[in-house]
Write an enzyme that holds these catalytic residues in place. Sequence first.
Site, PDB file in Angstrom:
ATOM      1  N   PHE A 150      -1.940  10.932   8.105  1.00 21.42           N
ATOM      2  CA  PHE A 150      -1.663  10.006   9.153  1.00 21.42           C
ATOM      3  C   PHE A 150      -2.884   9.338   9.307  1.00 21.42           C
ATOM      4  O   PHE A 150      -3.724   9.051   8.270  1.00 21.42           O
ATOM      5  CB  PHE A 150      -1.077  10.794  10.461  1.00 21.42           C
ATOM      6  CG  PHE A 150       0.298  10.934  10.102  1.00 21.42           C
ATOM      7  CD1 PHE A 150       0.889  11.683   8.903  1.00 21.42           C
ATOM      8  CD2 PHE A 150       1.248  10.309  10.883  1.00 21.42           C
ATOM      9  CE1 PHE A 150       2.222  11.902   8.755  1.00 21.42           C
ATOM     10  CE2 PHE A 150       2.698  10.491  10.652  1.00 21.42           C
ATOM     11  CZ  PHE A 150       3.094  11.153   9.512  1.00 21.42           C
ATOM     12  N   TYR A 190       0.931  -1.177  -0.116  1.00 23.49           N
ATOM     13  CA  TYR A 190      -0.070  -0.078  -0.046  1.00 23.49           C
ATOM     14  C   TYR A 190       0.949   1.305  -0.165  1.00 23.49           C
ATOM     15  O   TYR A 190       0.814   2.051  -0.894  1.00 23.49           O
ATOM     16  CB  TYR A 190      -0.850  -0.155   1.184  1.00 23.49           C
ATOM     17  CG  TYR A 190      -1.662   1.433   1.235  1.00 23.49           C
ATOM     18  CD1 TYR A 190      -2.344   2.028   0.596  1.00 23.49           C
ATOM     19  CD2 TYR A 190      -1.392   1.909   2.725  1.00 23.49           C
ATOM     20  CE1 TYR A 190      -3.096   3.238   0.644  1.00 23.49           C
ATOM     21  CE2 TYR A 190      -1.841   3.381   2.989  1.00 23.49           C
ATOM     22  CZ  TYR A 190      -2.759   3.696   2.137  1.00 23.49           C
ATOM     23  OH  TYR A 190      -3.267   5.040   2.228  1.00 23.49           O
ATOM     24  N   LYS A 223       1.785   4.211  -3.091  1.00 26.32           N
ATOM     25  CA  LYS A 223       1.562   5.609  -2.830  1.00 26.32           C
ATOM     26  C   LYS A 223       2.773   6.351  -3.254  1.00 26.32           C
ATOM     27  O   LYS A 223       3.031   7.401  -3.891  1.00 26.32           O
ATOM     28  CB  LYS A 223       1.148   6.102  -1.518  1.00 26.32           C
ATOM     29  CG  LYS A 223      -0.246   5.604  -1.257  1.00 26.32           C
ATOM     30  CD  LYS A 223      -1.309   6.328  -2.011  1.00 26.32           C
ATOM     31  CE  LYS A 223      -2.562   6.006  -1.677  1.00 26.32           C
ATOM     32  NZ  LYS A 223      -3.795   6.794  -2.460  1.00 26.32           N
TER      33      LYS A 223
END
Length: 323
Positions: free
Chosen positions: A169, A141, A145
């Site tokens: 966050f 994941y 990004k």
Amino acid sequence: MKVFVTGGAGYIGSICVEQLINSGHDVVVFDNLSEGHQKAVDKRARFIEGCLSDRETIINSVVSNKSQIIMHFAANALVGESMVNPSKYFRNNVAYGINLLDAAIEGKVEKFVFSSTCATYGIPEVIPMSENLPLNPINPYGESKVIFEKLLQWYYKLHGLEFVALRYFNAAGASENFGEHHRIETHLIPNVLKVALGQSNQCKIFGTDYPTPDGTCIRDYIHILDLAQAHMLAMEKGKNGFFNLGNGEGYSVRQVIDTCEQISGTKIATVEESRRSGDPPRLIASAQKALEELNWNPKFGSLEKIIESAWAWHKKNPNGYNV
Ligand code: UDP
């Protein structure tokens, strides 16, 4: 402005859409409803049901709506799932995202605002975490990004597409009308509140042997409305680059559960499980850059406020967006 929002039927996207429209922007939502919900799309937005894999549709949609800004929320975002199905993450978050970047070029879009994550950093050597830390993701994941952030830098260099990548966050909480509903819930706060609502018997604690004061993982929780405010600031001309969004305070899994108990007035039964694969022990932001350069002004910084808003939404919508 004309804002084109992918993933506007999802948790973070839906609330940003609501706030964009409240601020007078003209919003088109593009979502394939694989994770999102039709009911989460603000009725004042134009909705296109479509998938980023469909290159022609995405390019036509961006161009025909004369989009000035793209906000790209659509993504798969579960650390644990990415460890067992990396292909899904690289396909949906990277490969199909290229169609959207090309649409931005074709449509002469002014700014691309990207939902990134603190999972880009991996296990940080310094806390609180600034944007200068090295990017060493420990799950697909986070890696997906990082790759998309690199694509953004190349599209900026070669095509002049300006961008802001917001590294969230732990997004949490709700607005009055929209909240967090995943078909399979894996996130801590909604899972704990399910116990408070009587919808599950106990909440799992993944890992009690981390090098933290109570042995459970520490995260920096940030209110979804504060995230939404940062997105609107990121749209402004001249604001570019990478920004961490967090409160600079870390709370352990046990502290989150205790706060949920206090706010809901309900005892939360827990069960200790082994560590969840891909979880760093401690993630706490330094959002100094966003405060200074975006003029970000978070208003709901306390964990209590975040959980109160989530609890209010879940009580009002015990089945989420299902009727
Ligand atoms: N967690 C947990 N029980 C749950 C869900 C999550 O103990 O039912 C832990 C998880 O292992 C992590 C923290 O809570 O340490 C936050 O997880 P979440 O999935 O909410 O967000 P993430 O940090 O993965 O984005």
